[in-house]
Design an enzyme around this catalytic site. Structure first.
Site, PDB file in Angstrom:
ATOM      1  N   LYS A 231      -7.068  -0.108  -4.055  1.00 17.56           N
ATOM      2  CA  LYS A 231      -8.523  -0.005  -3.868  1.00 17.56           C
ATOM      3  C   LYS A 231      -8.927  -0.969  -2.753  1.00 17.56           C
ATOM      4  CE  LYS A 231     -12.534   0.938  -6.776  1.00 17.56           C
ATOM      5  NZ  LYS A 231     -12.895   2.154  -6.072  1.00 17.56           N
TER       6      LYS A 231
ATOM      7  N   ARG B 211      -6.300  -3.093 -12.486  1.00 19.08           N
ATOM      8  CA  ARG B 211      -6.198  -2.442 -11.174  1.00 19.08           C
ATOM      9  C   ARG B 211      -6.509  -3.433 -10.053  1.00 19.08           C
ATOM     10  NH1 ARG B 211      -9.557   2.928 -10.454  1.00 19.08           N
ATOM     11  NH2 ARG B 211     -11.287   1.481 -10.287  1.00 19.08           N
TER      12      ARG B 211
ATOM     13  N   ARG C 148      -9.424 -14.634  14.443  1.00 17.34           N
ATOM     14  CA  ARG C 148      -9.009 -13.245  14.371  1.00 17.34           C
ATOM     15  C   ARG C 148      -7.582 -13.045  14.893  1.00 17.34           C
ATOM     16  NH1 ARG C 148      -8.665  -8.446  16.723  1.00 17.34           N
ATOM     17  NH2 ARG C 148      -9.402  -6.622  15.572  1.00 17.34           N
TER      18      ARG C 148
ATOM     19  N   TYR D 220     -11.400  -4.207  -3.745  1.00 13.99           N
ATOM     20  CA  TYR D 220     -12.653  -4.236  -4.507  1.00 13.99           C
ATOM     21  C   TYR D 220     -12.513  -3.487  -5.814  1.00 13.99           C
ATOM     22  CZ  TYR D 220     -13.878   0.624  -3.274  1.00 13.99           C
ATOM     23  OH  TYR D 220     -13.902   1.989  -3.165  1.00 13.99           O
TER      24      TYR D 220
ATOM     25  N   LEU E 171      -6.241   7.261  -5.893  1.00 13.81           N
ATOM     26  CA  LEU E 171      -6.571   6.080  -6.673  1.00 13.81           C
ATOM     27  C   LEU E 171      -6.345   6.420  -8.149  1.00 13.81           C
ATOM     28  CD1 LEU E 171      -7.798   3.186  -6.239  1.00 13.81           C
ATOM     29  CD2 LEU E 171      -9.797   4.140  -7.377  1.00 13.81           C
TER      30      LEU E 171
ATOM     31  N   GLU F 176      -7.827  14.172  -4.199  1.00  9.76           N
ATOM     32  CA  GLU F 176      -8.955  13.656  -4.986  1.00  9.76           C
ATOM     33  C   GLU F 176     -10.229  13.831  -4.177  1.00  9.76           C
ATOM     34  OE1 GLU F 176      -8.700   9.404  -5.648  1.00  9.76           O
ATOM     35  OE2 GLU F 176      -7.797   9.065  -3.688  1.00  9.76           O
TER      36      GLU F 176
ATOM     37  N   HIS G  21      -4.084 -10.293  13.618  1.00  4.37           N
ATOM     38  CA  HIS G  21      -3.734  -9.284  12.614  1.00  4.37           C
ATOM     39  C   HIS G  21      -2.894  -9.849  11.476  1.00  4.37           C
ATOM     40  CE1 HIS G  21      -5.324  -6.626  15.606  1.00  4.37           C
ATOM     41  NE2 HIS G  21      -5.138  -5.573  14.821  1.00  4.37           N
TER      42      HIS G  21
HETATM   43  N1  PMP Z   1     -10.735   7.921  -6.231  1.00  2.00           N
HETATM   44  C1  PMP Z   1     -11.356   7.161  -5.326  1.00  2.00           C
HETATM   45  C2  PMP Z   1     -10.959   7.305  -3.901  1.00  2.00           C
HETATM   46  C3  PMP Z   1     -12.372   6.263  -5.717  1.00  2.00           C
HETATM   47  O1  PMP Z   1     -12.989   5.505  -4.804  1.00  2.00           O
HETATM   48  C4  PMP Z   1     -12.744   6.205  -7.073  1.00  2.00           C
HETATM   49  C5  PMP Z   1     -13.849   5.286  -7.512  1.00  2.00           C
HETATM   50  N2  PMP Z   1     -13.379   4.042  -7.897  1.00  2.00           N
HETATM   51  C6  PMP Z   1     -12.057   7.024  -7.989  1.00  2.00           C
HETATM   52  C7  PMP Z   1     -11.053   7.864  -7.533  1.00  2.00           C
HETATM   53  C8  PMP Z   1     -12.386   7.002  -9.448  1.00  2.00           C
HETATM   54  O2  PMP Z   1     -11.927   5.824 -10.060  1.00  2.00           O
HETATM   55  P1  PMP Z   1     -12.628   5.229 -11.334  1.00  2.00           P
HETATM   56  O3  PMP Z   1     -12.598   6.283 -12.381  1.00  2.00           O
HETATM   57  O4  PMP Z   1     -11.778   4.051 -11.691  1.00  2.00           O
HETATM   58  O5  PMP Z   1     -14.014   4.868 -10.944  1.00  2.00           O
END
Ligand code: PMP
Length: 286
Positions: A144, A49, A97, A30, A200, A176, A99
């Site tokens: 993501k 991304r 379904r 997403y 991310l 993060e 895997h």
């Molecule tokens: N880390 C995670 C785990 C996230 O879900 C997000 C939100 N997308 C971010 C960092 C920040 O990314 P962005 O600046 O692209 O929104």
């Protein structure tokens, strides 16, 4: 109106199949785009991304990227969205379904919807409180993916602790937040985790690092410990929705003097300068 499974439909008419692999396995990716003054902010970076996330899980895009971009723009127009966000997800489609991947001709399912949102100006001014928790997510946080259980559980803990967000760490190394990246300032130097598989690669993170460079603020992308986090002069998180959000308390202890610090403020101002003025001045709603 939303885009779901090949067409624009009223929200009430979207029916997810019980065999959709996003529903059963979280098998999909997403993106969340920010829209300011009717324009997609940093669109190219988000699409890049998205393409990368899809490639990393061997997911075929349902249409060429240009077509997906066209759908997003049309949705923004149809919904007359001025300031808010667009959520986009692609699942590996509907199939019995199992895997392993479904047959190659299974059509991936695209969902896109728009939501109006106001900027969280008050929190941006005053800062937020965070707790720290072990990072129990998988080892490909650079993708993501729709699998967000680790983030869901961590964020829920923050909520139950009366905090706004949660800073995650792996064996004492800060990674993060549940849905944002985290940065600290120590002795004038900006520190944030390197963009490897454990975080991310935030679009906002990249913008802020670029701004820091332009402002002559020294920045280092290297791992730092929980201990360093606790001794930070300033801390803030970055995300498409939260922008540059000061963190003024961590696990109940003040960060610095308990107010957003000067480097955070400079970066906030620089970030705001990249946003259309009409979105800044009380933007929000549709
Ligand atoms: N880390 C995670 C785990 C996230 O879900 C997000 C939100 N997308 C971010 C960092 C920040 O990314 P962005 O600046 O692209 O929104």
């Amino acid at each position: 109106m939303i885009w779901f499974d090949d067409r624009f439909v009223p929200e009430s008419e979207s029916k997810v199949s019980y065999l959709d692999r996003g529903y059963c396995f979280g098998d999909g990716v997403y993106e969340v785009f920010r829209v300011y003054a009717g324009q997609v902010y940093e669109g190219a970076a988000h699409y890049e991304r998205l393409v990368r996330s899809a490639r990393e899980i061997k997911l075929r895009l349902p249409y060429p990227l240009e077509e997906i971009e066209r759908i997003v723009l049309e949705l923004i127009e149809r919904e007359r969205l001025r300031d808010g966000s667009v959520y986009l997800q692609i699942t590996r489609g509907v199939a019995p379904r199992a895997h392993s991947f479904p047959p190659a001709d299974t059509q991936p399912v695209l969902l896109v919807y728009a939501s109006p949102a106001k900027r969280r100006v008050e929190s941006m001014r005053g800062g937020i409180a965070a707790i720290t928790r072990p990072d129990e997510r998988w080892l490909r946080c650079d993708i993501k993916s729709l699998n967000l259980l680790g983030s869901v559980l961590a964020k829920q803990e923050a909520e139950e602790a009366g905090a706004d967000d949660v800073i995650l760490h792996r064996d004492g190394i800060v990674t993060e937040c549940s849905a944002s990246n985290v940065m600290i300032v120590k002795d004038g130097v900006l520190l944030t985790h390197p963009a490897n598989r454990l975080i991310l690669h935030g679009v906002t993170r990249a913008v802020v690092l670029r701004l820091a460079r332009e402002l002559g603020i020294p920045a280092e992308e290297r791992p730092f410990s929980l201990e360093t986090l606790r001794r930070a002069d300033e801390a803030f998180l970055t995300s498409t929705i939260m922008e540059v959000m000061p963190i003024v308390a961590i696990d109940g202890a003040r960060v610095g003097d308990g107010a957003p610090g000067p480097v955070t403020r400079r970066l906030q101002q620089a970030y705001e300068a990249t946003i259309p003025a009409s979105a800044l001045s009380g933007g929000g709603g549709q």
